[in-house]
Design a protein around this motif. Sequence first.
Motif, PDB file in Angstrom:
ATOM      1  N   LYS A  52      -5.704 -33.393-100.393  1.00 11.54           N
ATOM      2  CA  LYS A  52      -7.168 -33.773-100.934  1.00 11.54           C
ATOM      3  C   LYS A  52      -7.457 -35.104-100.554  1.00 11.54           C
ATOM      4  CE  LYS A  52      -8.140 -29.515-102.406  1.00 11.54           C
ATOM      5  NZ  LYS A  52      -9.285 -28.710-101.722  1.00 11.54           N
ATOM      6  N   ASP A  53      -8.767 -35.688-100.482  1.00 15.09           N
ATOM      7  CA  ASP A  53      -9.180 -36.833-100.248  1.00 15.09           C
ATOM      8  C   ASP A  53     -10.318 -37.181-100.845  1.00 15.09           C
ATOM      9  OD1 ASP A  53      -8.664 -39.796 -99.411  1.00 15.09           O
ATOM     10  OD2 ASP A  53      -9.679 -39.386 -97.634  1.00 15.09           O
ATOM     11  N   SER A  54     -10.666 -38.360-101.480  1.00 16.06           N
ATOM     12  CA  SER A  54     -11.953 -38.696-102.087  1.00 16.06           C
ATOM     13  C   SER A  54     -12.922 -39.164-101.187  1.00 16.06           C
ATOM     14  CB  SER A  54     -11.545 -39.601-103.357  1.00 16.06           C
ATOM     15  OG  SER A  54     -10.563 -39.113-104.411  1.00 16.06           O
ATOM     16  N   ILE A  55     -14.185 -38.997-101.643  1.00 16.11           N
ATOM     17  CA  ILE A  55     -15.039 -39.571-100.520  1.00 16.11           C
ATOM     18  C   ILE A  55     -15.596 -40.902-100.716  1.00 16.11           C
ATOM     19  CG2 ILE A  55     -16.972 -39.224-102.308  1.00 16.11           C
ATOM     20  CD1 ILE A  55     -18.525 -37.688 -99.732  1.00 16.11           C
ATOM     21  N   ILE A  56     -15.697 -41.448 -99.443  1.00 15.46           N
ATOM     22  CA  ILE A  56     -16.261 -42.844 -99.313  1.00 15.46           C
ATOM     23  C   ILE A  56     -17.713 -42.761 -98.722  1.00 15.46           C
ATOM     24  CG2 ILE A  56     -16.077 -45.012 -98.322  1.00 15.46           C
ATOM     25  CD1 ILE A  56     -13.308 -44.688 -98.092  1.00 15.46           C
ATOM     26  N   SER A  57     -18.717 -43.388 -99.483  1.00 17.49           N
ATOM     27  CA  SER A  57     -20.047 -43.103 -99.273  1.00 17.49           C
ATOM     28  C   SER A  57     -20.945 -44.187 -99.156  1.00 17.49           C
ATOM     29  CB  SER A  57     -20.626 -41.925-100.265  1.00 17.49           C
ATOM     30  OG  SER A  57     -22.173 -41.846-100.229  1.00 17.49           O
ATOM     31  N   ASN A 181     -24.142 -41.089 -95.460  1.00 15.01           N
ATOM     32  CA  ASN A 181     -23.066 -41.319 -94.620  1.00 15.01           C
ATOM     33  C   ASN A 181     -21.631 -41.137 -95.509  1.00 15.01           C
ATOM     34  OD1 ASN A 181     -24.705 -41.440 -92.318  1.00 15.01           O
ATOM     35  ND2 ASN A 181     -24.443 -43.677 -92.041  1.00 15.01           N
ATOM     36  N   ILE A 182     -20.948 -40.209 -95.063  1.00 17.22           N
ATOM     37  CA  ILE A 182     -19.703 -40.015 -95.943  1.00 17.22           C
ATOM     38  C   ILE A 182     -18.355 -40.248 -94.825  1.00 17.22           C
ATOM     39  CG2 ILE A 182     -20.666 -38.602 -97.542  1.00 17.22           C
ATOM     40  CD1 ILE A 182     -19.143 -36.328 -96.002  1.00 17.22           C
ATOM     41  N   HIS A 183     -17.261 -40.528 -95.451  1.00 16.06           N
ATOM     42  CA  HIS A 183     -16.014 -40.749 -94.777  1.00 16.06           C
ATOM     43  C   HIS A 183     -14.738 -40.498 -95.794  1.00 16.06           C
ATOM     44  CE1 HIS A 183     -13.152 -42.662 -91.774  1.00 16.06           C
ATOM     45  NE2 HIS A 183     -12.783 -43.134 -92.612  1.00 16.06           N
ATOM     46  N   PHE A 184     -13.983 -39.744 -95.059  1.00 12.92           N
ATOM     47  CA  PHE A 184     -12.569 -39.331 -95.604  1.00 12.92           C
ATOM     48  C   PHE A 184     -11.533 -40.313 -94.856  1.00 12.92           C
ATOM     49  CE2 PHE A 184     -15.108 -35.379 -96.591  1.00 12.92           C
ATOM     50  CZ  PHE A 184     -15.068 -35.435 -97.906  1.00 12.92           C
ATOM     51  N   ALA A 185     -11.023 -41.121 -95.559  1.00 14.54           N
ATOM     52  CA  ALA A 185     -10.176 -41.940 -94.705  1.00 14.54           C
ATOM     53  C   ALA A 185      -8.805 -41.548 -94.391  1.00 14.54           C
ATOM     54  CB  ALA A 185      -9.722 -43.328 -95.533  1.00 14.54           C
ATOM     55  N   ALA A 186      -8.331 -40.261 -95.356  1.00 12.40           N
ATOM     56  CA  ALA A 186      -7.231 -39.902 -95.131  1.00 12.40           C
ATOM     57  C   ALA A 186      -7.086 -39.153 -93.754  1.00 12.40           C
ATOM     58  CB  ALA A 186      -6.652 -39.015 -96.256  1.00 12.40           C
ATOM     59  N   PHE A 187      -8.131 -38.502 -93.504  1.00  9.10           N
ATOM     60  CA  PHE A 187      -8.466 -37.530 -92.144  1.00  9.10           C
ATOM     61  C   PHE A 187      -9.103 -38.192 -91.059  1.00  9.10           C
ATOM     62  CE2 PHE A 187      -8.605 -34.831 -96.200  1.00  9.10           C
ATOM     63  CZ  PHE A 187      -7.306 -34.465 -96.215  1.00  9.10           C
ATOM     64  N   ASN A 188      -9.394 -39.265 -91.307  1.00 10.24           N
ATOM     65  CA  ASN A 188     -10.351 -40.127 -90.371  1.00 10.24           C
ATOM     66  C   ASN A 188     -11.698 -39.248 -89.743  1.00 10.24           C
ATOM     67  OD1 ASN A 188     -11.009 -42.382 -88.641  1.00 10.24           O
ATOM     68  ND2 ASN A 188      -9.946 -41.862 -86.904  1.00 10.24           N
ATOM     69  N   PHE A 189     -12.035 -38.838 -90.866  1.00 15.72           N
ATOM     70  CA  PHE A 189     -13.344 -37.866 -90.731  1.00 15.72           C
ATOM     71  C   PHE A 189     -14.861 -38.636 -91.246  1.00 15.72           C
ATOM     72  CE2 PHE A 189     -16.284 -34.454 -92.272  1.00 15.72           C
ATOM     73  CZ  PHE A 189     -16.468 -33.676 -91.081  1.00 15.72           C
ATOM     74  N   ASP A 305     -31.811 -42.370-109.166  1.00 18.76           N
ATOM     75  CA  ASP A 305     -30.290 -42.805-108.975  1.00 18.76           C
ATOM     76  C   ASP A 305     -29.542 -41.574-108.199  1.00 18.76           C
ATOM     77  OD1 ASP A 305     -30.659 -44.788-110.321  1.00 18.76           O
ATOM     78  OD2 ASP A 305     -29.768 -44.190-112.209  1.00 18.76           O
ATOM     79  N   ILE A 306     -28.920 -42.069-106.968  1.00 22.31           N
ATOM     80  CA  ILE A 306     -28.439 -41.033-106.073  1.00 22.31           C
ATOM     81  C   ILE A 306     -26.892 -41.206-106.205  1.00 22.31           C
ATOM     82  CG2 ILE A 306     -27.974 -40.451-103.724  1.00 22.31           C
ATOM     83  CD1 ILE A 306     -30.709 -41.908-103.027  1.00 22.31           C
ATOM     84  N   GLN A 307     -26.399 -40.101-106.661  1.00 28.68           N
ATOM     85  CA  GLN A 307     -24.840 -40.010-106.868  1.00 28.68           C
ATOM     86  C   GLN A 307     -24.271 -39.001-105.951  1.00 28.68           C
ATOM     87  OE1 GLN A 307     -25.085 -38.460-110.907  1.00 28.68           O
ATOM     88  NE2 GLN A 307     -25.788 -40.317-111.738  1.00 28.68           N
ATOM     89  N   VAL A 308     -23.294 -39.821-105.167  1.00 33.98           N
ATOM     90  CA  VAL A 308     -22.429 -38.818-104.288  1.00 33.98           C
ATOM     91  C   VAL A 308     -21.097 -38.642-104.761  1.00 33.98           C
ATOM     92  CG1 VAL A 308     -21.977 -38.609-101.850  1.00 33.98           C
ATOM     93  CG2 VAL A 308     -24.143 -39.905-102.370  1.00 33.98           C
ATOM     94  N   TYR A 309     -20.478 -37.564-104.664  1.00 37.76           N
ATOM     95  CA  TYR A 309     -19.107 -37.057-105.052  1.00 37.76           C
ATOM     96  C   TYR A 309     -18.563 -35.871-104.243  1.00 37.76           C
ATOM     97  CZ  TYR A 309     -21.476 -33.596-107.980  1.00 37.76           C
ATOM     98  OH  TYR A 309     -22.297 -32.683-108.505  1.00 37.76           O
ATOM     99  N   GLY A 310     -17.504 -35.770-104.109  1.00 38.10           N
ATOM    100  CA  GLY A 310     -16.781 -34.673-103.296  1.00 38.10           C
ATOM    101  C   GLY A 310     -15.594 -34.992-103.129  1.00 38.10           C
TER     102      GLY A 310
END
Length: 553
Positions: A52-57, A181-189, A305-310
């Motif tokens: 699992k990897d946390s989201i960057i948004s 825009n989101i990014h998962f650093a562990a998977f370069n996605f 307020d926009i809250q992004v998680y995942g």
Amino acid sequence: MTLTLADCFDYSTKKEVRIQSVPLGILKQCITFGVIVFVCFSLITQKRYQKKDSIISSVHTKVKGFADAHSRIWDTAEYTVPSPGGDSFFVITNIVKTEGQMQSNCSELPSQKTICSRDDICKKGLADPQSNGIQTGRCINFNNTLKTCEVSAWCPVESQTTPVPAVLESAENFTVLIKNNIHFAAFNFTKKNILPNYNVSCIYDRVKAPLCPIFRLGDILREAGENFSQVAVLGGVIGIEINWDCDLDPLRYKCEPHYGFRRLDDTVVDESLYPGLNFRFARYYKNAHGTETRTLIKAYGIRFDIQVYGTGGQFNLLELALFIGSCLSYFGCASFAIDFIIGRYNSCCCNAKSVLKYYDDRKYETIPGPSVSLAHLKAHLKFVSFVDKEDILMVDQKLKGSLQLASGPYIQRERFADTKAKCKDSHKQDENEMRLIKGRSAMLPPAWCKCNKCINTTHLEEQLCCRLEEGECITDTKMFNSLVLNRESLEYAFQYDNPLSKTPISKEHLRYYAKQKYVEWRFGCRKYMLNFAVIPNCCKTAIETCNLQTEGP
């Protein structure tokens, strides 16, 4: 005892008792099956095989719409206030405008602290945070019937009347485009919520268009369970939640945003003290006389307020191995439950012939606990065997007197039928025993001696007799002479340990094996006892003074 290399590299395994029981077997299988179902359910539903990897948004918004209110057209630049952080935006829905304000002296708005009837009620220089300026110390007319304290402020002071319905009630038809825009650093996605072929004229709908990034403000509040017209009067805070739960495995790929909405401000507690959400801003200019003038605007509105998680997950062999390894411990639940059922036997209250006692005796071995600290246990531990006592005495305390008088717990002896039968005669005192005691030498034995064959010594550890009560000495029995003092058996024991030795057998060798024979005879083959067994004084004397002749016809 010498420590060898083989002693450092060995393997130990648990000894188990197999109980042939249908009810217990069924219970074990049911628990095992339940654990397997639970593990499989967790593995599949929670995807525990994935890393699992946390989201960057990052979020960017654009609000669009026009309104005709108070004889003017309102566009995006007038009713939208962007947040410095970028993850929220503010839409003005209601305003209180005070025009033509200039710095001068004027009457304060009526309140409990500002209503007056004479000048001494007003305090010169008082700057109340809830007022509009600094009091001058004068009491002047607010209108024809009411007087208030004069203040030095921007005059005329702000009106306290809030328009109902809201000035920009039609703002519920405004739309907002949310770019995420989101990014998962562990998977370069990397991915964004706007699809390449999305319809620019779509409007978000939970059923018909769940992936559309354009939202109508009225629909957002309706999804959050609120009425836009009511919230627009005093304002509020609404949360827009974007949840990305991405499965990045090629065969099960799925990565789409899921939108949710809810109100964030507490309308039960906060509304009674600080209702809604508002702020003030001013627009400055100079009038025809060159005097600085401003228009004060108190803006009510809704902050979004926009809250992004995942999280993102992808198959990983190491994560799967760690999950399976952690689940192996759950299979011990069956053993724990069955051991708990069987272990309910209590030797203090249950019948000695009960079935539970049978299981308890086969599974558990009861040993006495140490009465001293483990650090000093080895230095003080001794095992003593008396010929007239069934069990073996364990002494684990530092001696304060003769070892003969020491106390401690008793350990059950390992019994064999032939040995037990031969030793029973030694517990009886017959006429020969009494004559032997009377015929002893006039020299009195030590006070702790019970067999009249011990030699006095000052060492407390050597002050030990073969008996607890007075009687025949074990050295006078045929068994002692046959097992301990038989030269032929002692030589055989020496040759058994040293088959290729050419060293002549000395008396020291024979005495060593004689003591070893005595210890094995009286204490059994328990290794933990052999190193701490104490030979009685009388037996040690008999071994050291005997010629160790071979028995014959």
